[in-house]
Design an enzyme around this catalytic site. Structure first.
Site, mmCIF file in Angstrom:
data_model
loop_
_atom_site.group_PDB
_atom_site.id
_atom_site.type_symbol
_atom_site.label_atom_id
_atom_site.label_comp_id
_atom_site.label_asym_id
_atom_site.label_seq_id
_atom_site.Cartn_x
_atom_site.Cartn_y
_atom_site.Cartn_z
ATOM 1 C CG PHE A 362 -2.195 -0.609 1.179
ATOM 2 C CD1 PHE A 362 -2.951 -0.574 0.030
ATOM 3 C CD2 PHE A 362 -2.714 -1.258 2.289
ATOM 4 C CE1 PHE A 362 -4.193 -1.171 -0.032
ATOM 5 C CE2 PHE A 362 -3.950 -1.861 2.246
ATOM 6 C CZ PHE A 362 -4.696 -1.816 1.075
ATOM 7 C CD GLU A 363 -1.802 5.004 0.678
ATOM 8 O OE1 GLU A 363 -1.428 5.612 -0.337
ATOM 9 O OE2 GLU A 363 -2.972 5.039 1.081
ATOM 10 N N GLY A 364 2.660 3.024 -1.886
ATOM 11 C CA GLY A 364 4.059 2.934 -2.291
ATOM 12 C C GLY A 364 4.702 1.736 -1.620
#
Length: 380
Positions: A362-364
């Site tokens: 997630f999120e990078g």
């Protein structure tokens, strides 16, 4: 285990205690059923909204709670310890509201923020595409200027709450180059917007993740957030906050796994002793506890920097990296503590392990976080 937290105020303690009570009463009794059957928990987000837990960081003047991130993230952790999918959806909703709060005009805020923060709606974040995940500069969904607004065509991917959310914060290309992406606020009932079937996921099954297809979708100019071409700046500013959210959620999952392992180790006996009394396992549990505590300290420190208005991009990446890697280790070790039983669905530790894996993505991805942190070593 009741987490001993250092909170900044009596109000903050009340918010965390309220969250614990709601999570224990509303989430914990139904999580296994919904995660197993991949069914959506109707009414759950409305209950969280009624308690003000969907708008904790939003400005009070627009209906938010004006709580610092230090408090909000610990609320997320408490929710995640009962149901990670719900906590992720709350984090994504906060992420979806951030662009309007930080970059919207007063008129836009007046028109949309009270409803977005009112607790009766849920938002989704549309940045990734099938060929553009961590590389946000490779977006291909295009917003072509037309009379009165934009025509949007393309596909977005990995949308938490896709098809269910009431609004979508969309990033689409308005021109070429890194400064050619813009941000839009798109209502769910917009003509030409359609969603794919929910992904069949390893975990977080209670909340859908889908693709979104834009076919000549008209979005009026007034729904563009920020200036044309400012989209990546907006997206990256929101992602720092989102990474802190995932860090807190990962700690919640790890804490739940630790609690389950400690309880089991006091109930299970081998060779005439409780297994926690065997040094090899006791030391494993101690390592798990150290991992949870250090991960929590890392994200709380980053949150305090965020609240103080200090640069926190590196700290957010460090927190996301440290917390999610710790969650993967702790949940894997929790399965080990349970032995063969941990590999079955009779106990929740197998679910915690599956949930922890996505936190590293997630999120990078955590590889991206390492790249960000390494670059900050030579370019602070």
């Amino acid at each position: 285990m009741l987490v001993d937290r250092l909170l900044p105020s009596d109000e903050a303690r009340d918010v965390v205690e309220l969250t614990r009570a709601i999570a224990d009463r509303v989430l914990a009794p139904i999580v296994d059923e919904h995660e197993k059957n991949e069914t959506y928990p109707d009414g759950v987000f409305a209950r969280l909204g009624e308690a003000g837990l969907l708008s904790l960081t939003g400005p009070q003047e627009w209906g938010g709670g004006s709580q610092p991130y230090e408090v909000y993230l610990q609320v997320l952790e408490e929710i995640a310890a009962r149901w990670a999918a719900v906590a992720v959806a709350v984090s994504v909703h906060t992420l979806a509201c951030h662009p309007l709060i930080a970059f919207g005009t007063d008129q836009q805020k007046h028109e949309w923020l009270p409803e977005m923060l009112g607790g009766n709606t849920i938002g989704a974040y549309s940045l990734s595409e099938p060929q553009a995940g961590s590389d946000a500069g490779a977006l291909m969904c295009y917003a072509t200027a037309c009379d009165g607004g934009y025509r949007i065509n393309g596909t977005k991917a990995w949308i938490t709450h896709g098809g269910v959310a009431d609004f979508y914060t969309l990033f689409a290309r308005t021109s070429t180059g890194s400064r050619g992406v813009s941000c839009f606020l798109v209502p769910k009932d917009t003509a030409g917007l359609a969603f794919g079937r929910p992904e069949e996921k390893m975990g977080l099954r209670g909340v859908p993740t889908t693709t979104a297809h834009y076919d000549e979708v008209f979005v009026p100019t007034r729904r563009r957030i920020g200036a044309e071409g400012q989209g990546l700046q907006i997206a990256f500013s929101a992602l720092d906050s989102g990474r802190l959210g995932i860090a807190a959620i990962a700690v919640g999952v790890a804490q739940a796994a630790l609690d389950a392992a400690v309880q089991y180790s006091q109930e299970r006996s081998t060779f005439g002793r409780k297994i926690i009394d065997h040094q090899g396992l006791a030391f494993l549990l101690a390592e798990m506890r150290a991992g949870v505590d250090s991960a929590r300290a890392t994200y709380v420190d980053a949150a305090r920097r965020h609240d103080a208005g200090l640069p926190d991009s590196r700290n957010a990446s460090v927190a996301k990296l440290v917390a999610t890697d710790a969650a993967m280790r702790v949940t894997t070790d929790a399965v080990q503590v349970f032995g063969g039983s941990g590999y079955t669905c009779d106990y929740p530790v197998e679910r915690y392990m599956r949930e922890a894996k996505i936190m590293q993505i997630f999120e990078g991805t955590n590889q991206i976080q390492r790249m960000i942190v390494s670059r900050k070593l030579v370019r602070p």
